[in-house]
Design a protein around this motif. Structure first.
Motif, PDB file in Angstrom:
ATOM      1  N   ASN A  47       0.855  -1.023   0.044  1.00 13.56           N
ATOM      2  CA  ASN A  47      -0.068   0.039  -0.141  1.00 13.56           C
ATOM      3  C   ASN A  47       0.889   1.160  -0.018  1.00 13.56           C
ATOM      4  N   LYS A  48       0.906   1.939  -1.221  1.00 14.97           N
ATOM      5  CA  LYS A  48       1.861   2.908  -1.212  1.00 14.97           C
ATOM      6  C   LYS A  48       1.208   4.386  -2.008  1.00 14.97           C
ATOM      7  N   ASP A  49       1.272   5.528  -1.444  1.00  9.36           N
ATOM      8  CA  ASP A  49       0.883   6.574  -2.226  1.00  9.36           C
ATOM      9  C   ASP A  49      -0.758   6.384  -2.794  1.00  9.36           C
ATOM     10  N   GLY A  50      -1.225   6.070  -1.703  1.00 11.67           N
ATOM     11  CA  GLY A  50      -2.894   5.806  -1.883  1.00 11.67           C
ATOM     12  C   GLY A  50      -3.575   4.644  -2.834  1.00 11.67           C
ATOM     13  N   GLN A  51      -2.583   3.501  -3.033  1.00 14.11           N
ATOM     14  CA  GLN A  51      -2.827   2.571  -3.956  1.00 14.11           C
ATOM     15  C   GLN A  51      -2.573   1.385  -3.573  1.00 14.11           C
ATOM     16  N   LEU A  52      -3.244   0.401  -3.578  1.00 10.02           N
ATOM     17  CA  LEU A  52      -3.066  -1.015  -2.954  1.00 10.02           C
ATOM     18  C   LEU A  52      -2.674  -1.861  -4.268  1.00 10.02           C
ATOM     19  N   ILE A  53      -1.420  -2.436  -4.148  1.00 10.42           N
ATOM     20  CA  ILE A  53      -0.902  -3.255  -5.272  1.00 10.42           C
ATOM     21  C   ILE A  53      -0.553  -4.703  -4.932  1.00 10.42           C
ATOM     22  N   TYR A  54      -1.150  -5.627  -5.636  1.00 10.07           N
ATOM     23  CA  TYR A  54      -0.929  -7.165  -5.461  1.00 10.07           C
ATOM     24  C   TYR A  54       0.057  -7.457  -6.563  1.00 10.07           C
ATOM     25  N   GLU A  55       1.122  -7.888  -6.320  1.00 12.55           N
ATOM     26  CA  GLU A  55       2.155  -8.567  -7.384  1.00 12.55           C
ATOM     27  C   GLU A  55       2.544 -10.004  -7.031  1.00 12.55           C
ATOM     28  N   TYR A 115      -9.070 -15.205  -0.334  1.00 10.98           N
ATOM     29  CA  TYR A 115      -9.430 -13.958  -0.900  1.00 10.98           C
ATOM     30  C   TYR A 115      -9.581 -12.924   0.215  1.00 10.98           C
ATOM     31  N   ASN A 116      -8.985 -11.520  -0.369  1.00  6.27           N
ATOM     32  CA  ASN A 116      -9.211 -10.381   0.365  1.00  6.27           C
ATOM     33  C   ASN A 116     -10.361  -9.640   0.088  1.00  6.27           C
ATOM     34  N   THR A 117     -10.759  -8.642   0.757  1.00  7.15           N
ATOM     35  CA  THR A 117     -11.937  -7.643   0.625  1.00  7.15           C
ATOM     36  C   THR A 117     -11.415  -6.272   1.000  1.00  7.15           C
ATOM     37  N   LEU A 118     -11.596  -5.458   0.061  1.00  4.89           N
ATOM     38  CA  LEU A 118     -11.149  -4.051   0.149  1.00  4.89           C
ATOM     39  C   LEU A 118     -12.452  -3.075   0.179  1.00  4.89           C
ATOM     40  N   SER A 119     -12.787  -2.591   1.369  1.00  5.26           N
ATOM     41  CA  SER A 119     -14.115  -1.728   1.326  1.00  5.26           C
ATOM     42  C   SER A 119     -13.621  -0.166   1.546  1.00  5.26           C
ATOM     43  N   THR A 120     -14.458   0.630   1.188  1.00  6.62           N
ATOM     44  CA  THR A 120     -14.203   2.179   1.332  1.00  6.62           C
ATOM     45  C   THR A 120     -15.276   2.855   2.121  1.00  6.62           C
ATOM     46  N   ALA A 121     -15.059   3.926   2.857  1.00  8.64           N
ATOM     47  CA  ALA A 121     -16.254   4.544   3.302  1.00  8.64           C
ATOM     48  C   ALA A 121     -16.369   5.855   2.756  1.00  8.64           C
ATOM     49  N   ALA A 122     -17.264   6.848   3.371  1.00  8.01           N
ATOM     50  CA  ALA A 122     -17.666   7.987   2.710  1.00  8.01           C
ATOM     51  C   ALA A 122     -16.654   8.991   2.379  1.00  8.01           C
ATOM     52  N   GLU A 123     -16.721   9.671   1.364  1.00  8.16           N
ATOM     53  CA  GLU A 123     -15.644  10.588   1.014  1.00  8.16           C
ATOM     54  C   GLU A 123     -14.047   9.850   0.600  1.00  8.16           C
ATOM     55  N   GLN A 124     -14.653   8.537   0.140  1.00  6.90           N
ATOM     56  CA  GLN A 124     -13.247   7.896  -0.176  1.00  6.90           C
ATOM     57  C   GLN A 124     -13.381   7.256  -1.700  1.00  6.90           C
ATOM     58  N   MET A 125     -12.156   6.930  -2.360  1.00 10.32           N
ATOM     59  CA  MET A 125     -11.916   6.440  -3.594  1.00 10.32           C
ATOM     60  C   MET A 125     -10.756   5.666  -3.575  1.00 10.32           C
ATOM     61  N   TYR A 126     -10.394   4.432  -3.576  1.00 10.28           N
ATOM     62  CA  TYR A 126      -9.194   3.742  -3.502  1.00 10.28           C
ATOM     63  C   TYR A 126      -8.931   2.855  -4.848  1.00 10.28           C
ATOM     64  N   PRO A 127      -7.727   3.172  -5.350  1.00  8.64           N
ATOM     65  CA  PRO A 127      -7.349   2.147  -6.572  1.00  8.64           C
ATOM     66  C   PRO A 127      -6.996   0.975  -5.993  1.00  8.64           C
ATOM     67  N   LEU A 128      -6.939  -0.094  -6.728  1.00 10.29           N
ATOM     68  CA  LEU A 128      -6.376  -1.377  -6.742  1.00 10.29           C
ATOM     69  C   LEU A 128      -5.812  -1.957  -7.734  1.00 10.29           C
ATOM     70  N   VAL A 129      -4.504  -2.582  -7.605  1.00  7.64           N
ATOM     71  CA  VAL A 129      -4.129  -3.371  -8.881  1.00  7.64           C
ATOM     72  C   VAL A 129      -3.939  -4.782  -8.596  1.00  7.64           C
ATOM     73  N   LEU A 130      -4.589  -5.491  -9.136  1.00  6.77           N
ATOM     74  CA  LEU A 130      -4.769  -7.110  -8.998  1.00  6.77           C
ATOM     75  C   LEU A 130      -3.338  -7.917  -9.306  1.00  6.77           C
ATOM     76  N   SER A 131      -3.285  -8.921  -8.912  1.00  9.86           N
ATOM     77  CA  SER A 131      -2.020  -9.535  -9.472  1.00  9.86           C
ATOM     78  C   SER A 131      -1.679  -9.884 -10.826  1.00  9.86           C
ATOM     79  N   ASP A 132      -2.922  -9.996 -11.581  1.00 10.57           N
ATOM     80  CA  ASP A 132      -2.606 -10.075 -13.079  1.00 10.57           C
ATOM     81  C   ASP A 132      -2.458  -8.669 -13.900  1.00 10.57           C
ATOM     82  N   GLY A 133      -2.267  -7.553 -12.813  1.00  9.72           N
ATOM     83  CA  GLY A 133      -2.113  -6.369 -13.619  1.00  9.72           C
ATOM     84  C   GLY A 133      -3.409  -5.443 -13.718  1.00  9.72           C
ATOM     85  N   SER A 134      -4.535  -6.188 -13.633  1.00 12.76           N
ATOM     86  CA  SER A 134      -5.835  -5.403 -13.726  1.00 12.76           C
ATOM     87  C   SER A 134      -6.059  -4.315 -12.882  1.00 12.76           C
TER      88      SER A 134
END
Length: 399
Positions: free
Chosen positions: A171-179, A190-209
């Motif tokens: 987790n770096k610079d507001g982005q969660l990255i799986y490699e 399996y993991n689960t990512l959840s946001t609250a109000a006034e939030q937006m979070y980017p996620l990079v999956l293990s396949d690069g998506s």
């Protein structure tokens, strides 16, 4: 200002702006024309049509030296309008052609816009300064829930790392990255990512998506995908950029609906208070499945899946309006008040209640999601929306 040309000349300037070939001086010249010719509704309408086609990310001349010079020149005119460019008042509304010119120049990162259209009036525009875009509300945290139930609060400013099987999670610079770091066999975790109000979070999956998760949303995903398929589960809203892999189709599950894709960009809005689950294709191709019903989308099309499983296709939707949230904006284009308020309720974590018969109205323009709720309510009030705020409940008053 140079000697005035005929209207066709200014239409050519508008066309050159759309093609990113006009100079800052020419953009300012067009702004001056609009300021002094408030009767030229045809050209103003063309300007608004051009604005609706502007993409919220990478689609405006707001980058590099060119964008900086345009921004500087137009901000000078906006902040200190000349005497030759008066502001005209119509009833309670204000038409500011300086503001219209700011839209022309693509100043979407320097101002907040909320517009109202009434049948007997031309479009009305109010301009309000705003703070920079933020993606974290005070006191709120994005939470990563691991397979063992452990919850990790993610801090956009800090660096967090952990290992899960054959994957490194950062987790770096507001982005969660799986490699993926290994090639050995591994059980599905399996993991689960959840946001609250006034939030937006980017996620990079293990396949690069890549996934951009909107406020009050959740995505469940495997730490490493299997060799047969790639699948995630979504509630709320997310924007997807799927890495191509012909051997392993990508599947998003939303309740009883699924979206199948090989490699493409699209948005899914599946908030519980929406009338349907809407999948909007930006580029590529996807197939949306609901029960025994299935249809394929082309870019610019949207599928709408109702609670009973019925599915329909809508062509030529305003893609930039739908995905503006990814770039930190609310964007409205002839949007009804209930749709506007649903977006506000998701982002600011408020309950919207309607009292009496609410007057139908449409909204146009863009608002930074960095604006406080107080500022947004001031803009609603300036556009004749009557309301009261009771704790976390916003009551919209009707007749």
């Amino acid at each position: 200002m140079p000697t005035e040309k005929n209207p066709e000349y200014y239409r050519q300037l508008l066309s050159r702006w759309q093609q990113r070939t006009c100079t800052p001086d020419e953009a300012q010249e067009l702004m001056g024309y609009l300021q002094q010719h408030d009767g030229d509704r045809t050209l103003l309408s063309e300007l608004q049509a051009a604005f609706r086609q502007v993409k919220p990310e990478g689609g405006t001349p707001d980058a590099g030296e060119y964008g900086s010079r345009v921004r500087e020149k137009l901000l000078q005119r906006i902040q200190a309008p000349s005497a030759a460019a008066p502001v005209r008042k119509l009833n309670k509304g204000i038409i500011r052609y300086t503001a219209a010119a700011a839209l022309l120049a693509g100043l979407l990162l320097t101002a907040v816009w909320l517009l109202k259209r009434q049948a007997h009036l031309p479009p009305e525009m109010a301009m309000v300064k705003t703070m920079p875009v933020v993606t974290k509300g005070a006191g709120n945290k994005t939470v990563l829930t691991l397979a063992n139930g452990e919850k990790i609060e993610l801090d956009s400013a800090g660096i967090q790392q952990l290992m899960q099987g054959n994957s490194a999670v950062t987790n770096k610079d507001g982005q969660l990255i799986y490699e993926k770091t290994g090639s050995g066999a591994q059980s599905m975790v399996y993991n689960t990512l959840s946001t609250a109000a006034e939030q937006m979070y980017p996620l990079v999956l293990s396949d690069g998506s890549r996934i951009w998760l909107n406020a009050a949303s959740t995505v469940r995903f495997p730490v490493t995908f299997s060799h047969q398929e790639r699948a995630v589960e979504l509630s709320g809203e997310a924007y997807f950029e799927i890495a191509p892999d012909a051997r392993r189709p990508f599947r998003i599950k939303v309740g009883q609906m699924t979206v199948d894709v090989l490699g493409t960009d699209f948005n899914i809005n599946a908030y519980p208070d929406e009338a349907s689950i809407n999948t909007t294709l930006v580029q590529g191709a996807v197939r949306v499945n609901s029960g025994d019903n299935s249809l394929q989308l082309a870019p610019g099309e949207q599928s709408q899946v109702k609670a009973n499983g019925n599915i329909r296709k809508v062509a030529d939707v305003n893609v930039s309006e739908i995905v503006a949230w990814k770039s930190g904006y609310f964007q409205f284009d002839n949007t009804d008040i209930t749709s506007v308020m649903r977006q506000f309720s998701h982002w600011y974590n408020i309950e919207v209640v309607y009292e009496g018969k609410v007057k139908p109205r449409k909204f146009f323009g863009m608002i930074s999601r960095g604006s406080s709720l107080a500022n947004v309510l001031k803009m609603l009030q300036a556009n004749d929306v009557t309301f009261r705020l009771e704790g976390k409940q916003l009551v919209i008053k009707g007749e």
